[in-house]
Each structure stands twice: as structure tokens, then as C-alpha cells.
Scaffold this motif. Structure first.
Motif, PDB file in Angstrom:
ATOM      1  N   GLU A 129     -31.672   8.047 -34.777  1.00 43.95           N
ATOM      2  CA  GLU A 129     -33.044   7.945 -35.256  1.00 43.95           C
ATOM      3  C   GLU A 129     -33.501   9.321 -35.735  1.00 43.95           C
ATOM      4  N   LYS A 130     -34.410   9.320 -36.689  1.00 43.37           N
ATOM      5  CA  LYS A 130     -34.943  10.571 -37.209  1.00 43.37           C
ATOM      6  C   LYS A 130     -35.476  11.428 -36.055  1.00 43.37           C
ATOM      7  N   GLY A 131     -35.165  12.696 -36.106  1.00 41.77           N
ATOM      8  CA  GLY A 131     -35.609  13.616 -35.067  1.00 41.77           C
ATOM      9  C   GLY A 131     -34.577  13.850 -33.982  1.00 41.77           C
ATOM     10  N   TRP A 132     -33.579  12.976 -33.908  1.00 40.08           N
ATOM     11  CA  TRP A 132     -32.519  13.161 -32.918  1.00 40.08           C
ATOM     12  C   TRP A 132     -31.526  14.189 -33.427  1.00 40.08           C
ATOM     13  N   LYS A 133     -30.818  14.797 -32.482  1.00 42.74           N
ATOM     14  CA  LYS A 133     -29.745  15.724 -32.822  1.00 42.74           C
ATOM     15  C   LYS A 133     -28.486  15.316 -32.059  1.00 42.74           C
ATOM     16  N   PHE A 134     -27.370  15.306 -32.750  1.00 40.70           N
ATOM     17  CA  PHE A 134     -26.066  15.018 -32.178  1.00 40.70           C
ATOM     18  C   PHE A 134     -25.488  16.348 -31.718  1.00 40.70           C
ATOM     19  N   ILE A 135     -25.173  16.477 -30.444  1.00 43.83           N
ATOM     20  CA  ILE A 135     -24.633  17.712 -29.889  1.00 43.83           C
ATOM     21  C   ILE A 135     -23.121  17.590 -29.823  1.00 43.83           C
ATOM     22  N   CYS A 136     -22.444  18.511 -30.493  1.00 45.58           N
ATOM     23  CA  CYS A 136     -20.994  18.424 -30.552  1.00 45.58           C
ATOM     24  C   CYS A 136     -20.394  19.787 -30.880  1.00 45.58           C
ATOM     25  N   ALA A 137     -19.310  20.154 -30.205  1.00 45.13           N
ATOM     26  CA  ALA A 137     -18.643  21.433 -30.440  1.00 45.13           C
ATOM     27  C   ALA A 137     -17.317  21.251 -31.172  1.00 45.13           C
ATOM     28  N   ASP A 138     -17.146  20.133 -31.854  1.00 43.15           N
ATOM     29  CA  ASP A 138     -15.914  19.841 -32.585  1.00 43.15           C
ATOM     30  C   ASP A 138     -16.209  19.879 -34.082  1.00 43.15           C
ATOM     31  N   HIS A 139     -15.501  20.746 -34.797  1.00 42.19           N
ATOM     32  CA  HIS A 139     -15.760  20.937 -36.223  1.00 42.19           C
ATOM     33  C   HIS A 139     -15.606  19.644 -37.028  1.00 42.19           C
ATOM     34  N   ILE A 140     -14.563  18.883 -36.767  1.00 36.82           N
ATOM     35  CA  ILE A 140     -14.319  17.634 -37.504  1.00 36.82           C
ATOM     36  C   ILE A 140     -15.448  16.643 -37.254  1.00 36.82           C
ATOM     37  N   LEU A 141     -15.828  16.490 -36.008  1.00 33.32           N
ATOM     38  CA  LEU A 141     -16.886  15.549 -35.649  1.00 33.32           C
ATOM     39  C   LEU A 141     -18.227  15.981 -36.253  1.00 33.32           C
ATOM     40  N   CYS A 142     -18.521  17.262 -36.247  1.00 33.13           N
ATOM     41  CA  CYS A 142     -19.747  17.760 -36.875  1.00 33.13           C
ATOM     42  C   CYS A 142     -19.721  17.499 -38.380  1.00 33.13           C
ATOM     43  N   ASN A 143     -18.569  17.685 -39.007  1.00 30.01           N
ATOM     44  CA  ASN A 143     -18.438  17.428 -40.435  1.00 30.01           C
ATOM     45  C   ASN A 143     -18.700  15.957 -40.763  1.00 30.01           C
ATOM     46  N   VAL A 144     -18.139  15.049 -39.969  1.00 31.25           N
ATOM     47  CA  VAL A 144     -18.351  13.617 -40.194  1.00 31.25           C
ATOM     48  C   VAL A 144     -19.818  13.266 -39.949  1.00 31.25           C
ATOM     49  N   ALA A 145     -20.435  13.874 -38.944  1.00 27.42           N
ATOM     50  CA  ALA A 145     -21.864  13.646 -38.700  1.00 27.42           C
ATOM     51  C   ALA A 145     -22.662  14.063 -39.933  1.00 27.42           C
ATOM     52  N   GLU A 146     -22.366  15.224 -40.454  1.00 26.69           N
ATOM     53  CA  GLU A 146     -23.076  15.716 -41.636  1.00 26.69           C
ATOM     54  C   GLU A 146     -22.876  14.781 -42.837  1.00 26.69           C
ATOM     55  N   LEU A 147     -21.658  14.288 -43.023  1.00 27.57           N
ATOM     56  CA  LEU A 147     -21.378  13.358 -44.118  1.00 27.57           C
ATOM     57  C   LEU A 147     -22.179  12.064 -43.996  1.00 27.57           C
ATOM     58  N   ASN A 148     -22.592  11.733 -42.769  1.00 28.32           N
ATOM     59  CA  ASN A 148     -23.371  10.521 -42.514  1.00 28.32           C
ATOM     60  C   ASN A 148     -24.865  10.799 -42.398  1.00 28.32           C
ATOM     61  N   GLY A 149     -25.279  12.014 -42.698  1.00 28.32           N
ATOM     62  CA  GLY A 149     -26.699  12.346 -42.644  1.00 28.32           C
ATOM     63  C   GLY A 149     -27.250  12.481 -41.244  1.00 28.32           C
ATOM     64  N   ILE A 150     -26.378  12.731 -40.286  1.00 34.75           N
ATOM     65  CA  ILE A 150     -26.785  12.889 -38.884  1.00 34.75           C
ATOM     66  C   ILE A 150     -26.995  14.374 -38.593  1.00 34.75           C
ATOM     67  N   ALA A 151     -28.201  14.729 -38.148  1.00 37.84           N
ATOM     68  CA  ALA A 151     -28.472  16.101 -37.755  1.00 37.84           C
ATOM     69  C   ALA A 151     -27.680  16.414 -36.486  1.00 37.84           C
ATOM     70  N   PHE A 152     -27.115  17.600 -36.432  1.00 37.32           N
ATOM     71  CA  PHE A 152     -26.289  17.945 -35.274  1.00 37.32           C
ATOM     72  C   PHE A 152     -26.508  19.397 -34.889  1.00 37.32           C
ATOM     73  N   ILE A 153     -26.116  19.703 -33.669  1.00 39.96           N
ATOM     74  CA  ILE A 153     -26.089  21.063 -33.155  1.00 39.96           C
ATOM     75  C   ILE A 153     -24.687  21.316 -32.637  1.00 39.96           C
ATOM     76  N   ASN A 154     -24.073  22.379 -33.132  1.00 37.26           N
ATOM     77  CA  ASN A 154     -22.780  22.821 -32.617  1.00 37.26           C
ATOM     78  C   ASN A 154     -23.045  24.066 -31.781  1.00 37.26           C
ATOM     79  N   PRO A 155     -22.933  23.963 -30.445  1.00 41.22           N
ATOM     80  CA  PRO A 155     -23.238  25.119 -29.580  1.00 41.22           C
ATOM     81  C   PRO A 155     -22.362  26.321 -29.872  1.00 41.22           C
ATOM     82  N   LEU A 156     -21.211  26.119 -30.493  1.00 46.88           N
ATOM     83  CA  LEU A 156     -20.328  27.231 -30.811  1.00 46.88           C
ATOM     84  C   LEU A 156     -20.864  28.085 -31.957  1.00 46.88           C
TER      85      LEU A 156
END
Length: 74
Positions: free
Chosen positions: A45-72
Motif C-alpha cells: 500500500e502507498k506509504g509502506w516500505k519494503f525492508i530488504c538488504a538483498d540487491h536483487i530483491l530491492c531491484n525487483v521491488a523497484e521494478l514493481n514500483g515498491i518503495a524499499f529501504i536497504n539498510p546496507l
């Protein structure tokens, strides 16, 4: 901050399968990661953030329009 925990059911597995078909080969998405991002994709949902420290997973999240935070990145 709040967290949401979701059970892995048929809808999640179907979404994960679609993610694997779409991103498995070209992006290197792995099966268990597909379940994780598939769940997020279904629930996001808008306003949520996906927390993930995996580059591939963050990339796929971005490709799907999912906001994310990579703690690294900090």
C-alpha cells in the motif's frame, strides 16, 4: 513503526510463480525471494516500505514500483 506478517497461501504462491517467470532469469530472482516479494506485491500500500538488504530483491521491488529501504545503503 508497524510490521505486517502474512501467511503463505495459494495467492502468494501464484504471485511468486509469476515473479519467477518475470524476473527469475533476467534479474536472478530466487524462489524464496520470489515468495517474499510476491507477498509484498500483493499487500503493498502507498506509504509502506519494503525492508530488504538483498540487491536483487530491492531491484525487483523497484521494478514493481515498491518503495524499499536497504539498510546496507546507510
Amino acid at each position: 513503526d508497524e510490521f505486517r506478517v502474512e501467511r503463505v497461501g495459494p495467492a502468494v504462491l501464484e504471485e511468486a510463480e509469476q515473479m519467477m517467470k518475470q524476473y527469475g532469469k533476467d534479474e536472478g530472482l530466487r524462489t524464496l525471494d520470489a515468495i517474499q516479494i510476491g507477498t509484498c506485491n500483493l499487500l503493498y500500500e502507498k506509504g509502506w516500505k519494503f525492508i530488504c538488504a538483498d540487491h536483487i530483491l530491492c531491484n525487483v521491488a523497484e521494478l514493481n514500483g515498491i518503495a524499499f529501504i536497504n539498510p546496507l545503503d546507510f
